[in-house]
Design a protein around this motif. Structure first.
Motif, PDB file in Angstrom:
ATOM      1  N   ASN A   1       0.837  -1.189   0.000  1.00 16.84           N
ATOM      2  CA  ASN A   1       0.000   0.000   0.000  1.00 16.84           C
ATOM      3  C   ASN A   1       0.878   1.248   0.000  1.00 16.84           C
ATOM      4  O   ASN A   1       2.092   1.193   0.167  1.00 16.84           O
ATOM      5  CB  ASN A   1      -1.010  -0.036   1.145  1.00 16.84           C
ATOM      6  CG  ASN A   1      -0.437   0.210   2.515  1.00 16.84           C
ATOM      7  OD1 ASN A   1       0.528   0.943   2.669  1.00 16.84           O
ATOM      8  ND2 ASN A   1      -1.040  -0.391   3.516  1.00 16.84           N
ATOM      9  N   ILE A   2       0.278   2.360  -0.143  1.00 17.69           N
ATOM     10  CA  ILE A   2       0.991   3.634  -0.320  1.00 17.69           C
ATOM     11  C   ILE A   2       1.825   4.016   0.903  1.00 17.69           C
ATOM     12  O   ILE A   2       2.919   4.580   0.772  1.00 17.69           O
ATOM     13  CB  ILE A   2       0.007   4.759  -0.702  1.00 17.69           C
ATOM     14  CG1 ILE A   2       0.764   6.013  -1.165  1.00 17.69           C
ATOM     15  CG2 ILE A   2      -0.901   5.112   0.444  1.00 17.69           C
ATOM     16  CD1 ILE A   2       1.111   5.978  -2.599  1.00 17.69           C
ATOM     17  N   ILE A   3       1.350   3.683   2.099  1.00 17.45           N
ATOM     18  CA  ILE A   3       2.096   4.023   3.318  1.00 17.45           C
ATOM     19  C   ILE A   3       3.426   3.268   3.347  1.00 17.45           C
ATOM     20  O   ILE A   3       4.476   3.849   3.639  1.00 17.45           O
ATOM     21  CB  ILE A   3       1.251   3.730   4.580  1.00 17.45           C
ATOM     22  CG1 ILE A   3       0.038   4.664   4.594  1.00 17.45           C
ATOM     23  CG2 ILE A   3       2.082   3.890   5.837  1.00 17.45           C
ATOM     24  CD1 ILE A   3      -0.976   4.332   5.662  1.00 17.45           C
ATOM     25  N   TRP A   4       3.394   1.957   3.037  1.00 18.17           N
ATOM     26  CA  TRP A   4       4.626   1.169   3.018  1.00 18.17           C
ATOM     27  C   TRP A   4       5.583   1.692   1.951  1.00 18.17           C
ATOM     28  O   TRP A   4       6.800   1.750   2.163  1.00 18.17           O
ATOM     29  CB  TRP A   4       4.330  -0.314   2.773  1.00 18.17           C
ATOM     30  CG  TRP A   4       3.828  -0.991   4.004  1.00 18.17           C
ATOM     31  CD1 TRP A   4       2.566  -1.460   4.221  1.00 18.17           C
ATOM     32  CD2 TRP A   4       4.558  -1.258   5.205  1.00 18.17           C
ATOM     33  NE1 TRP A   4       2.471  -1.994   5.475  1.00 18.17           N
ATOM     34  CE2 TRP A   4       3.678  -1.886   6.104  1.00 18.17           C
ATOM     35  CE3 TRP A   4       5.864  -1.024   5.608  1.00 18.17           C
ATOM     36  CZ2 TRP A   4       4.073  -2.289   7.373  1.00 18.17           C
ATOM     37  CZ3 TRP A   4       6.259  -1.434   6.880  1.00 18.17           C
ATOM     38  CH2 TRP A   4       5.369  -2.055   7.733  1.00 18.17           C
ATOM     39  N   GLN A   5       5.052   2.073   0.801  1.00 14.23           N
ATOM     40  CA  GLN A   5       5.897   2.611  -0.260  1.00 14.23           C
ATOM     41  C   GLN A   5       6.612   3.872   0.200  1.00 14.23           C
ATOM     42  O   GLN A   5       7.809   4.038  -0.040  1.00 14.23           O
ATOM     43  CB  GLN A   5       5.058   2.906  -1.502  1.00 14.23           C
ATOM     44  CG  GLN A   5       4.572   1.665  -2.206  1.00 14.23           C
ATOM     45  CD  GLN A   5       3.631   2.010  -3.366  1.00 14.23           C
ATOM     46  OE1 GLN A   5       3.337   3.167  -3.632  1.00 14.23           O
ATOM     47  NE2 GLN A   5       3.158   0.983  -4.051  1.00 14.23           N
ATOM     48  N   LYS A   6       5.900   4.747   0.861  1.00 16.73           N
ATOM     49  CA  LYS A   6       6.497   5.996   1.351  1.00 16.73           C
ATOM     50  C   LYS A   6       7.555   5.722   2.419  1.00 16.73           C
ATOM     51  O   LYS A   6       8.613   6.347   2.436  1.00 16.73           O
ATOM     52  CB  LYS A   6       5.423   6.944   1.895  1.00 16.73           C
ATOM     53  CG  LYS A   6       4.417   7.395   0.865  1.00 16.73           C
ATOM     54  CD  LYS A   6       5.069   8.300  -0.153  1.00 16.73           C
ATOM     55  CE  LYS A   6       4.028   8.797  -1.148  1.00 16.73           C
ATOM     56  NZ  LYS A   6       4.607   9.512  -2.260  1.00 16.73           N
TER      57      LYS A   6
END
Length: 86
Positions: A1-6
């Motif tokens: 998800n986007i949080i892990w990517q960031k």
């Protein structure tokens, strides 16, 4: 998800900057149990774009010695266990 990517982008900041300075490609790769990623890695190795550093090789009979060696934290590359019997 986007949080892990960031989070991973933030955590890899130093290595990304170092790779840019060295004019090297850097890509973070999560392994999933699918053949496509394994095929990609195999191609990178075959094309000599990815180097696999082998530290030591052990026979299967020396499995405990291999585990002890890895546990020391001094391995500088992959530790290979030869399980093929001829």
């Amino acid at each position: 998800n986007i949080i892990w990517q960031k989070l991973f982008k933030l955590g890899s900041y130093k290595i990304r900057k170092a790779s840019q300075k060295a004019k090297a490609d850097y890509e973070f790769l999560f392994m999933h149990p699918d053949g496509k990623q394994l095929e990609k890695l195999g191609k990178l190795v075959a094309d000599k774009e990815l180097e696999i550093r082998i530290d030591k090789e052990f026979d299967f009979d020396d499995l405990q010695a291999a585990c002890d060696y890895v546990a020391t934290g001094h391995a500088n590359g992959k530790v290979i266990i030869d399980v093929v019997r001829i």
